[in-house]
Motif scaffolding. Sequence first.
Motif, short mmCIF file in Angstrom:
data_model
loop_
_atom_site.label_atom_id
_atom_site.label_comp_id
_atom_site.label_asym_id
_atom_site.label_seq_id
_atom_site.Cartn_x
_atom_site.Cartn_y
_atom_site.Cartn_z
N VAL A 76 -44.67 23.98 4.47
CA VAL A 76 -45.59 25.17 4.29
C VAL A 76 -44.40 26.26 4.39
O VAL A 76 -43.35 26.34 4.67
CB VAL A 76 -46.42 25.25 5.33
N GLU A 77 -44.85 27.49 4.31
CA GLU A 77 -44.35 28.64 4.24
C GLU A 77 -43.65 29.08 5.76
O GLU A 77 -42.51 29.38 6.00
CB GLU A 77 -45.19 30.17 4.30
N ASP A 78 -44.37 28.75 6.78
CA ASP A 78 -43.70 28.70 8.30
C ASP A 78 -43.80 27.21 8.75
O ASP A 78 -44.78 26.75 9.29
CB ASP A 78 -44.56 29.59 8.94
N PRO A 79 -42.64 26.68 8.86
CA PRO A 79 -42.49 24.98 9.32
C PRO A 79 -43.09 25.09 10.46
O PRO A 79 -43.17 24.05 11.15
CB PRO A 79 -41.20 24.53 8.94
N ILE A 80 -42.62 26.03 11.62
CA ILE A 80 -42.69 26.15 12.93
C ILE A 80 -44.14 25.90 13.03
O ILE A 80 -44.61 25.04 13.77
CB ILE A 80 -42.19 27.41 13.67
N SER A 81 -45.07 26.80 12.56
CA SER A 81 -46.43 26.80 12.57
C SER A 81 -47.13 25.24 12.14
O SER A 81 -47.89 24.83 12.47
CB SER A 81 -47.21 27.84 12.02
N GLY A 82 -46.56 24.99 10.89
CA GLY A 82 -46.86 23.61 10.36
C GLY A 82 -46.72 22.49 11.34
O GLY A 82 -47.49 21.56 11.48
N LEU A 83 -45.36 22.48 11.89
CA LEU A 83 -45.06 21.27 12.81
C LEU A 83 -46.21 21.14 13.81
O LEU A 83 -46.64 20.24 14.39
CB LEU A 83 -43.76 21.32 13.17
N ILE A 84 -46.23 22.33 14.44
CA ILE A 84 -47.26 22.63 15.81
C ILE A 84 -48.59 22.42 15.20
O ILE A 84 -49.49 21.44 16.04
CB ILE A 84 -47.37 24.04 16.47
N ALA A 85 -49.26 22.52 14.11
CA ALA A 85 -50.45 22.34 13.76
C ALA A 85 -50.46 20.82 13.37
O ALA A 85 -51.43 20.15 13.86
CB ALA A 85 -50.93 23.02 12.35
N PHE A 86 -49.24 20.24 12.65
CA PHE A 86 -49.14 18.67 12.66
C PHE A 86 -49.44 17.80 13.79
O PHE A 86 -50.20 16.87 13.87
CB PHE A 86 -48.02 18.40 11.94
N PHE A 87 -48.78 18.30 14.89
CA PHE A 87 -48.73 17.46 16.09
C PHE A 87 -50.03 17.70 16.90
O PHE A 87 -50.60 16.78 17.33
CB PHE A 87 -47.53 17.75 17.08
N SER A 88 -50.62 18.86 16.98
CA SER A 88 -51.65 19.27 17.28
C SER A 88 -52.70 18.38 16.96
O SER A 88 -53.88 17.92 17.51
CB SER A 88 -52.20 20.67 17.46
N SER A 89 -52.99 18.29 15.49
CA SER A 89 -54.00 17.63 14.93
C SER A 89 -53.99 16.26 15.05
O SER A 89 -55.15 15.50 15.20
CB SER A 89 -53.78 18.10 13.25
#
Length: 194
Positions: A76-89
Amino acid sequence: MRDAELTRQKILEVAADEIHKQGFTATSLSCILKRTGVSKGALYHHFDNKLELGYAVFEEVYTPQFLEAWRPAVEVEDPISGLIAFFSSYCQQADLDDLMCGCPLNNLCQEMSSVDEGFRVRILSLQQQLNTLIASNLDRVSDKLRDGVDTSQAAYFMVASFHGANNLAKSSRNTELFEKVIAELCSYIKSLST
């Protein structure tokens, strides 16, 4: 797809499921044959032995599934946010049964990497592929990361923390511990940004 290819795919899918549930050593070829409804001859036409079948499951089923599960989080455009969303989900969706069964790749790594060189080499290759996937996408946004971030080291740390959280939850039968470790991992990931 030809019948032979469909048969081979069916064997791989059932074997992947059995290995995930039972572990490689405890998985029985007779159970795979029963579940697939194929003959022993058909199985041995595609795979010389159980070990070759295990390697094929690792390379053709687990590795692509694993990499594809991580790819959307980092591409995604922002992998930091993407990784946080991945782990949270993952944390929100995983129940105790999921955690008790564990990650199929992680389970196989723990069981087979120290006893079979073929699995060890394949596991190492997958770890390197995943690390490259994560690190290269963090490198892509390096201008948004704090100074001194070693993206390769950070990628290995994230994966190790995630697998460690899975193992902790599995051994303790406690989803709360899993959630706490994942929350701490997300805090770490957030701290990579400026």
